[in-house]
Motif scaffolding. Structure first.
Motif, PDB file in Angstrom:
ATOM      1  N   ASN A  34     -17.555  19.818 -26.980  1.00 26.27           N
ATOM      2  CA  ASN A  34     -17.100  20.989 -27.738  1.00 26.27           C
ATOM      3  C   ASN A  34     -18.123  22.116 -27.575  1.00 26.27           C
ATOM      4  O   ASN A  34     -19.300  21.932 -27.909  1.00 26.27           O
ATOM      5  N   PRO A  35     -17.754  23.325 -27.071  1.00 24.19           N
ATOM      6  CA  PRO A  35     -18.740  24.395 -26.810  1.00 24.19           C
ATOM      7  C   PRO A  35     -19.488  24.833 -28.065  1.00 24.19           C
ATOM      8  O   PRO A  35     -20.633  25.241 -27.985  1.00 24.19           O
ATOM      9  N   SER A  36     -18.840  24.800 -29.258  1.00 22.85           N
ATOM     10  CA  SER A  36     -19.510  25.275 -30.474  1.00 22.85           C
ATOM     11  C   SER A  36     -20.680  24.384 -30.862  1.00 22.85           C
ATOM     12  O   SER A  36     -21.589  24.819 -31.568  1.00 22.85           O
ATOM     13  N   ASP A  37     -20.705  23.119 -30.376  1.00 20.38           N
ATOM     14  CA  ASP A  37     -21.813  22.223 -30.729  1.00 20.38           C
ATOM     15  C   ASP A  37     -23.126  22.725 -30.145  1.00 20.38           C
ATOM     16  O   ASP A  37     -24.193  22.551 -30.751  1.00 20.38           O
ATOM     17  N   LEU A  38     -23.092  23.340 -28.941  1.00 20.42           N
ATOM     18  CA  LEU A  38     -24.313  23.858 -28.325  1.00 20.42           C
ATOM     19  C   LEU A  38     -24.912  24.962 -29.177  1.00 20.42           C
ATOM     20  O   LEU A  38     -26.121  24.994 -29.400  1.00 20.42           O
ATOM     21  N   GLU A  39     -24.060  25.863 -29.683  1.00 17.19           N
ATOM     22  CA  GLU A  39     -24.553  26.960 -30.523  1.00 17.19           C
ATOM     23  C   GLU A  39     -25.154  26.427 -31.817  1.00 17.19           C
ATOM     24  O   GLU A  39     -26.219  26.863 -32.257  1.00 17.19           O
ATOM     25  N   ILE A  40     -24.496  25.445 -32.417  1.00 18.11           N
ATOM     26  CA  ILE A  40     -25.015  24.845 -33.660  1.00 18.11           C
ATOM     27  C   ILE A  40     -26.362  24.178 -33.389  1.00 18.11           C
ATOM     28  O   ILE A  40     -27.323  24.307 -34.158  1.00 18.11           O
ATOM     29  N   PHE A  41     -26.471  23.442 -32.266  1.00 16.48           N
ATOM     30  CA  PHE A  41     -27.726  22.752 -31.940  1.00 16.48           C
ATOM     31  C   PHE A  41     -28.863  23.753 -31.762  1.00 16.48           C
ATOM     32  O   PHE A  41     -29.969  23.567 -32.289  1.00 16.48           O
ATOM     33  N   HIS A  47     -23.976  34.668 -35.040  1.00 14.73           N
ATOM     34  CA  HIS A  47     -23.831  34.024 -33.733  1.00 14.73           C
ATOM     35  C   HIS A  47     -24.176  35.061 -32.665  1.00 14.73           C
ATOM     36  O   HIS A  47     -23.621  36.168 -32.678  1.00 14.73           O
ATOM     37  N   ARG A  48     -25.051  34.706 -31.768  1.00 13.92           N
ATOM     38  CA  ARG A  48     -25.528  35.663 -30.769  1.00 13.92           C
ATOM     39  C   ARG A  48     -25.216  35.168 -29.361  1.00 13.92           C
ATOM     40  O   ARG A  48     -25.165  33.951 -29.115  1.00 13.92           O
ATOM     41  N   ALA A  49     -25.030  36.127 -28.448  1.00 13.20           N
ATOM     42  CA  ALA A  49     -24.809  35.806 -27.040  1.00 13.20           C
ATOM     43  C   ALA A  49     -26.155  35.487 -26.378  1.00 13.20           C
ATOM     44  O   ALA A  49     -27.216  35.511 -27.016  1.00 13.20           O
ATOM     45  N   GLY A  94     -28.924  37.922 -26.792  1.00  9.88           N
ATOM     46  CA  GLY A  94     -29.368  38.200 -28.150  1.00  9.88           C
ATOM     47  C   GLY A  94     -28.447  39.088 -28.951  1.00  9.88           C
ATOM     48  O   GLY A  94     -28.696  39.331 -30.136  1.00  9.88           O
ATOM     49  N   THR A  95     -27.382  39.608 -28.337  1.00 11.00           N
ATOM     50  CA  THR A  95     -26.453  40.477 -29.052  1.00 11.00           C
ATOM     51  C   THR A  95     -25.602  39.657 -30.017  1.00 11.00           C
ATOM     52  O   THR A  95     -25.040  38.635 -29.636  1.00 11.00           O
ATOM     53  N   ALA A  96     -25.514  40.107 -31.262  1.00 11.84           N
ATOM     54  CA  ALA A  96     -24.707  39.405 -32.265  1.00 11.84           C
ATOM     55  C   ALA A  96     -23.227  39.597 -31.950  1.00 11.84           C
ATOM     56  O   ALA A  96     -22.764  40.719 -31.729  1.00 11.84           O
ATOM     57  N   THR A  97     -22.480  38.499 -31.914  1.00 14.61           N
ATOM     58  CA  THR A  97     -21.045  38.545 -31.604  1.00 14.61           C
ATOM     59  C   THR A  97     -20.178  38.218 -32.808  1.00 14.61           C
ATOM     60  O   THR A  97     -19.090  38.770 -32.955  1.00 14.61           O
ATOM     61  N   HIS A  98     -20.634  37.314 -33.679  1.00 10.19           N
ATOM     62  CA  HIS A  98     -19.825  36.905 -34.824  1.00 10.19           C
ATOM     63  C   HIS A  98     -20.710  36.797 -36.068  1.00 10.19           C
ATOM     64  O   HIS A  98     -21.901  36.474 -35.973  1.00 10.19           O
ATOM     65  N   ILE A 100     -27.180  43.786 -43.674  1.00  9.66           N
ATOM     66  CA  ILE A 100     -26.582  43.213 -42.460  1.00  9.66           C
ATOM     67  C   ILE A 100     -27.027  43.999 -41.231  1.00  9.66           C
ATOM     68  O   ILE A 100     -27.329  43.422 -40.179  1.00  9.66           O
ATOM     69  N   GLY A 101     -27.063  45.321 -41.347  1.00 13.74           N
ATOM     70  CA  GLY A 101     -27.500  46.132 -40.211  1.00 13.74           C
ATOM     71  C   GLY A 101     -28.930  45.814 -39.791  1.00 13.74           C
ATOM     72  O   GLY A 101     -29.241  45.747 -38.600  1.00 13.74           O
ATOM     73  N   GLU A 102     -29.812  45.592 -40.776  1.00 17.19           N
ATOM     74  CA  GLU A 102     -31.197  45.260 -40.447  1.00 17.19           C
ATOM     75  C   GLU A 102     -31.277  43.911 -39.742  1.00 17.19           C
ATOM     76  O   GLU A 102     -32.044  43.735 -38.788  1.00 17.19           O
ATOM     77  N   ARG A 103     -30.481  42.922 -40.204  1.00 14.37           N
ATOM     78  CA  ARG A 103     -30.502  41.600 -39.561  1.00 14.37           C
ATOM     79  C   ARG A 103     -29.906  41.644 -38.154  1.00 14.37           C
ATOM     80  O   ARG A 103     -30.360  40.932 -37.261  1.00 14.37           O
ATOM     81  N   LEU A 104     -28.892  42.475 -37.958  1.00 17.29           N
ATOM     82  CA  LEU A 104     -28.312  42.595 -36.626  1.00 17.29           C
ATOM     83  C   LEU A 104     -29.328  43.149 -35.628  1.00 17.29           C
ATOM     84  O   LEU A 104     -29.316  42.785 -34.454  1.00 17.29           O
ATOM     85  N   ALA A 105     -30.207  44.022 -36.101  1.00 17.75           N
ATOM     86  CA  ALA A 105     -31.190  44.627 -35.212  1.00 17.75           C
ATOM     87  C   ALA A 105     -32.329  43.668 -34.877  1.00 17.75           C
ATOM     88  O   ALA A 105     -33.068  43.894 -33.926  1.00 17.75           O
ATOM     89  N   GLN A 106     -32.479  42.582 -35.673  1.00 17.26           N
ATOM     90  CA  GLN A 106     -33.536  41.604 -35.422  1.00 17.26           C
ATOM     91  C   GLN A 106     -32.978  40.501 -34.527  1.00 17.26           C
ATOM     92  O   GLN A 106     -32.174  39.682 -34.973  1.00 17.26           O
ATOM     93  N   ALA A 107     -33.407  40.476 -33.286  1.00 16.89           N
ATOM     94  CA  ALA A 107     -32.840  39.524 -32.319  1.00 16.89           C
ATOM     95  C   ALA A 107     -33.127  38.078 -32.685  1.00 16.89           C
ATOM     96  O   ALA A 107     -32.377  37.178 -32.310  1.00 16.89           O
TER      97      ALA A 107
END
Length: 748
Positions: free
Chosen positions: A172-179, A459-461, A464-468, A424-431
């Motif tokens: 499952n691809p989402s398991d990698l992100e969780i790990f 969730h980041r790509a 480091g860009t936040a996607t979700h 939220i904006g401040e956290r998005l700017a922190q990679a």
């Protein structure tokens, strides 16, 4: 002449016999040619179909091998058997009678399949080794974290282990992100050297499990593609061979049979009765079985694989019949293998369906919990991709967010929304930021304000860009109310202790003032007599800046004001001590509502003077006493008078305090009536709720009426409130005496 006739008959007979023999010979030649070509065709077709069936069986077994779990201990043995079979089939295909281009293509495809099958074995070995290494490092990690009571570390390690274990089985691809999220959270902790070494082993091998599993999936995909290519090639070859060889040969057999029939008819016509008899016999023994075999071939062509050629007694025809029957059996086996392959695909589909049902079960668990879960994309408007059904507790529907009519951030109140968006904006700017927690207020669908504890995940790509943005919301309104109520109770207890101490400190100097005031009165009277004699001799006598004549008039009044003020201080101190004194619930005593009202007026006298010029005190003289706690009831009246003062717009508005004995219903009533601003209809149902206030900016706590309502309820009474904006408010406290004991129902 007989001899000549006989000779002629013999010649004719031999001529007919020769013609008949020639026809029979030609017929036998054609039959032999048809037999030879048919046997050659069927032999080659039988060999080709046997080889094709073996290839199909191999492909089916490869498909079954790919569907096996990665941790199946029989995988290496099964793979070795498959590779041996591939080598054997490659040798058979090279020696087969296939066309050169098809033979070369099949050999190349089988050779590529053999190479591709080697890849999963190596990847699988490394996958199992790294999985075992990760598990070996996990156990001591969990043991050490549990021993040091690091619950958060145990939770993060468990989630990471579940992620790579689930990925090991399902990919499952989402398991990698969780790990990776859990690993980053653990890396931010301070670990001991031993734990850090074990953690590095666990992390490296856990990541290796994901990489090997991806490689294993890629190898499987290559093998599946190779199997599909081989299957397509075999199917195309079978169809091409049928169109190019089988169908034309069947037509040639039918044409040859027709030619044989014509020759037999000609021989019979020229050969006479004997030739006709022989021809009929030959036709029945040769043509009928061949026609029957041709019909069977036509039925096989139409898909009737149960059709069979019956034995005719002739060796050649029976050989042809056996070849046709073998062809039918081969086709049936191929069809059965195809059905088995379809069944295998159905099993795989069932596994995916089970995973989908497990996902639905997880959603049901989330919906049954008090925590609202959501997932939205990080873009303009934060469009939602998932909102749990239990958002209905806030009087919203998930469809409102999934359709784009609302976004999850719009739940925040207008006061807290800028703070939420900024956070939220401040956290998005922190990679390096992946999760954070916020507390803020939301407005429900029915207009109610609630407080929530939000746990948010980013969730980041890869760049480091936040996607979700993923999060959970927990309603903590009641928790905050209980916390505030406990703090307020602590403050009130401290205030009571402070008031008791202040009252004691004021009483001591005030008693000295009263004691010395009496002595000063006697001394002053004696002094005035002496000063009168001096005044007669000196009419312009002055003391300080006052003339003696004025001082003689003012001095008794000043003494009376000092004594009156000291007495007022004493009464206020006694009222304050009584107000802060704690009385157990079982220590009730007869109290008079008028005394309670007068004490409350004394306690709030300064506030009343500052708030209004028109305070009216209307007390009923014929009130019965009733059992109660005087200081608690005084607290109720004080709260009502203070609320009335705070509601006035100016000093011209009046406040009326009234007590009434309702004889017809056997109840006492106390009313506080003000001409203030009034209460809006939407606020009126909530005025006695704990912590509800419209004066929070001015320091209001929202506990006054709530505590008062509790005290009144403990005295079996009730509070009635009548109010409208702009017309003032009437608060009525009613104590029914029917529930009180008889001896305490006395009139003042």
């Amino acid at each position: 002449m007989r001899k000549s006739l006989r000779n002629r008959l013999l010649i004719s007979f031999f001529m007919v016999l020769a013609i008949f023999a020639g026809g029979v010979g030609l017929t036998l030649t054609l039959v032999h040619e048809v037999k030879t070509r048919t046997e050659l065709l069927l032999t080659r077709y039988w060999q080709d179909n046997v080889l094709i069936s073996q290839i199909y069986n191999l492909l089916s077994d490869v498909s079954l091998f790919l569907s096996r779990a990665p941790d199946n201990p029989e995988n290496p043995t099964v793979l070795q058997e498959l590779q041996n079979r591939i080598i054997q089939l490659m040798d058979k295909v090279e020696k087969s009678g296939f066309r050169d281009d098809f033979r070369s293509s099949q050999v190349a495809q089988l050779q590529q399949l053999h190479i591709n099958l080697v890849g999963p074995v190596e990847v699988l070995n490394r996958l199992q080794q790294q999985n075992q290494a990760a598990e070996a490092a996990l156990d001591p990690l969990l043991h050490e974290a549990t021993r040091f009571k690091q619950r958060d570390l145990v939770l993060d390690l468990t989630i990471a282990a579940l992620a790579y274990r689930d990925y090991y089985v399902t990919a499952n691809p989402s398991d990698l992100e969780i790990f990776r999220q859990q690993i980053e959270r653990i890396q931010r902790r301070r670990l001991s050297a031993g734990l850090d070494r074990l953690f590095q082993i666990f992390r490296d091998n856990g990541e290796g499990v994901f990489l090997r599993r991806i490689e294993l999936r890629q190898s499987h995909d290559q093998i599946v593609a190779q199997v599909e290519i081989i299957s397509d090639g075999l199917r195309e070859r079978t169809e091409s061979y049928a169109q190019r060889v089988v169908y034309p040969t069947g037509e040639q057999v039918a044409t040859g049979l027709q030619t044989i029939s014509n020759l037999l008819l000609t021989s019979l016509a020229l050969g006479g009765v004997a030739a006709l008899g022989v021809g009929i016999i030959l036709a029945r023994r040769i043509s009928a079985p061949l026609e029957h075999a041709a019909k069977i071939l036509v039925r096989l062509e139409g898909g009737d694989l149960d059709a069979r050629v019956e034995p005719s007694g002739a060796a050649e025809i029976d050989t042809l019949g056996r070849a046709v029957n073998s062809l039918a059996v081969s086709l049936q086996r191929s069809l059965i293998d195809l059905h088995e392959t379809v069944k295998t695909l159905g099993i795989s589909e069932e596994r995916y369906r089970t995973l989908a049902e497990q996902r639905l079960e997880l959603e049901r668990i989330i919906n049954a919990s008090p925590t609202v879960a959501f997932l939205c994309r990080v873009e303009v408007g934060y469009p939602a991709q998932f909102v749990s059904q239990n958002i209905s507790q806030f009087h919203y529907r998930p469809e409102e967010f999934l359709s784009g009519a609302r976004n999850i951030l719009q739940l925040a109140s207008s006061e807290d929304l800028p703070r939420l968006e900024q956070a939220i904006g401040e956290r998005l700017a922190q990679a390096d930021c992946h999760d954070f927690t916020l507390e803020y207020r939301i407005v429900t669908g029915n207009g109610e304000t609630r407080s929530v504890d939000a746990r948010l995940f980013l969730h980041r790509a890869a760049d480091g860009t936040a996607t979700h943005l993923q999060g959970v919301l927990l309603d903590i309104t009641e928790k905050l109310r209980l916390r505030e109520q406990a703090a307020q109770a602590t403050r009130l207890a401290s205030l009571g202790e402070l008031a008791a101490g202040v009252a004691h400190e004021i009483n001591n100097p005030n008693a000295t003032i009263l004691l010395n005031a009496a002595l000063l009165k006697d001394v002053g009277e004696g002094t005035l007599r002496l000063l009168d004699e001096l005044w007669q001799r000196q009419p312009r006598l002055s003391i300080g800046k006052l003339s003696y004549a004025r001082l003689r008039d003012e001095l008794p009044r000043l003494h009376e004001e000092v004594v009156a003020s000291a007495e007022r201080i004493r009464r206020i101190v006694e009222d304050l001590k009584e107000f802060t004194r704690f009385t157990p619930a079982e220590l009730r005593r007869p109290v008079n509502l008028n005394d309670i009202a007068q004490t409350a007026v004394r306690l709030t006298a300064n506030t009343l003077k500052r708030s209004t010029d028109q305070f009216v005190n209307e007390l009923d003289d014929a009130l019965p006493v009733f059992p109660g706690h005087a200081q608690q009831l005084e607290q109720v009246v004080v709260n009502l008078l203070l609320n009335a003062c705070q509601a006035l717009a100016n000093r011209h508005d009046s406040i009326t305090l009234r007590t009434v004995w309702r004889r017809d219903e056997g109840a006492l009533a106390l009313e506080v009536i003000d001409q203030g601003r009034g209460i809006s209809p939407q606020h009126l149902p909530h005025v006695i709720d704990p912590f509800f206030t419209t004066r929070r900016e001015q320091g209001g706590t929202g506990l006054g009426l709530s505590v008062s309502a509790r005290i009144v309820q403990e005295h079996h009474g009730r509070i009635e409130i009548e109010s409208a904006p702009g017309t003032g408010t009437t608060v009525r406290v009613v104590f029914p005496l029917a529930r009180q004991e008889g001896p305490l129902l006395e009139h003042v």
